[in-house]
Scaffold this active site. Structure first.
Site, PDB file in Angstrom:
ATOM      1  N   ASP A  99     -21.324 104.323   3.017  1.00 17.60           N
ATOM      2  CA  ASP A  99     -20.631 104.748   4.226  1.00 17.60           C
ATOM      3  C   ASP A  99     -19.361 105.460   3.780  1.00 17.60           C
ATOM      4  O   ASP A  99     -19.249 105.845   2.616  1.00 17.60           O
ATOM      5  CB  ASP A  99     -20.380 103.569   5.180  1.00 17.60           C
ATOM      6  N   SER A 143     -14.478  93.176   1.316  1.00 17.91           N
ATOM      7  CA  SER A 143     -15.852  93.653   1.486  1.00 17.91           C
ATOM      8  C   SER A 143     -16.523  94.056   0.188  1.00 17.91           C
ATOM      9  O   SER A 143     -17.750  94.188   0.139  1.00 17.91           O
ATOM     10  CB  SER A 143     -15.879  94.844   2.449  1.00 17.91           C
ATOM     11  N   HIS A 193     -17.523 102.417   1.343  1.00 17.74           N
ATOM     12  CA  HIS A 193     -18.177 101.535   0.377  1.00 17.74           C
ATOM     13  C   HIS A 193     -19.217 102.269  -0.465  1.00 17.74           C
ATOM     14  O   HIS A 193     -19.977 103.092   0.050  1.00 17.74           O
ATOM     15  CB  HIS A 193     -18.842 100.367   1.116  1.00 17.74           C
TER      16      HIS A 193
END
Length: 350
Positions: free
Chosen positions: A325, A36, A328
């Protein structure tokens, strides 16, 4: 930052500016593999819950559109692409709209939730690194049909970025009692290093020569990690960070071995651990004031589906937060991380 480091970065920046001013990117293409930290939307096309194609993800990106990037805005690779002179970002390969001439400038194969171990990817339906490599082979065939004889120079001159390992620990080893029974964290690291080494060798066999291998960040400092494993502490979880540092140290061995085994390879290790750790432990030095929680919702657990437009408490100004979040980084933090990425990439070009 010492004078010598400042001078080096200044020279690199000036070189970048002069080359980009000529209207050509510094490298013909960029290719990205991993999780990610690099995914720009491949997971949008998968049957997986690990997605970021809904608000408030992307609220500070172009046109405030969620693209699948796990942040409120740009990722480090976006800033790097801009600096290297690209007029658009390397697109997610699974986005069928990007076929054709757009492939001339590279592609992004990264998938959130992926890791060096294929088992990690199976847990949430993400694209394993082996599958990402298969997509890259498919890409090469398409590139040849578009670029003809120029395809080989694009492949050999391109910049390749690999960023994985975080999910192998966070989503697999740390929460898998069977794995922890079978292997110590050091043994598990060795297994991952073996997978990483094989991936690099396979990528090399396909023509890659300029490779940036990204370390694992301080995973024990993620708000989610502190909430789940921190035993009611607000401090980074030491044993998780130790696992990351141990793994990162072994990446340096890969770099040395590859230079011996693979003629012509130019591989650098990008240390994202220290920069992010410094942001968390000395936030005021970077203009941040919140490191214990992310901007989205309460910021202590929300990520992926839990970070949504109904999340209560989402901050108004993410630029003061290190994390978007609970895992991240924000665009503001990513911009700082991008400085290291740009310097690493430039070192492979000059």
């Amino acid at each position: 930052m010492g004078y010598s480091s400042f001078l080096l970065i200044s020279i690199l920046f000036l070189t970048v500016v002069l080359n980009v001013a000529n209207g050509q990117p510094l490298v013909p293409a960029m290719f990205l593999f991993g999780d990610s930290s690099l995914d720009v939307g491949n997971n949008n096309h998968l049957l997986t819950v690990v997605k970021a194609n809904f608000p408030p993800y992307g609220r500070d990106f172009e046109n405030h559109i969620p693209t699948g990037r796990f942040s409120n805005g740009k990722l480090p690779i976006d800033f790097a692409a801009e600096t290297f002179g690209f007029t658009s970002y390397p697109p997610a390969y699974l986005n069928l709209k990007i076929k054709g001439n757009n492939l001339l400038y590279g592609a992004n194969f990264a998938s959130a939730g992926s890791g060096y171990s294929s088992l990690t990817s199976k847990l949430d339906g993400s694209i394993s690194l082996n599958k990402q490599l298969e997509y890259y082979m498919e890409y090469q065939k398409e590139l040849v049909s578009i670029a003809g004889p120029n395809a080989s120079s694009i492949i050999s001159g391109a910049l390749y970025l690999i960023g994985a390992g975080t999910c192998d620990f966070m989503q697999n080893y740390f929460v898998n009692p069977l794995l922890k029974k079978l292997y110590t964290v050091d043994q598990f690291s060795d297994i991952l290093i073996g997978y990483c080494s094989n991936f690099i060798q396979n990528l090399y066999a396909l023509g890659a020569r300029r490779i940036v291998l990204i370390t694992i960040p301080p995973i024990g400092c993620f708000p989610a990690a502190i909430t789940i494993f921190g035993l009611h502490s607000n401090e980074c979880v030491p044993w998780m960070n130790s696992a990351a540092l141990n793994f990162n140290k072994k990446l340096n061995t890969i770099s040395q071995d590859c230079r011996k085994m693979l003629p012509g390879i130019n591989l650098v290790i990008l240390d994202t651990y220290q920069t992010l750790y410094d942001m968390v432990t000395k936030p005021s030095d970077y203009g941040f004031f919140e490191v214990r929680k992310g901007c989205c919702g309460t910021g202590v657990l929300e990520t992926v589906l839990l970070c949504n437009h109904k999340s209560i408490g989402t901050c108004a100004n993410a630029s003061k937060y290190v994390f978007w979040d609970s895992i991240h980084p924000t665009e503001a933090a990513n911009k700082i991380l991008a400085d290291d990425l740009i310097a690493a990439g430039k070192s492979l070009i000059s």
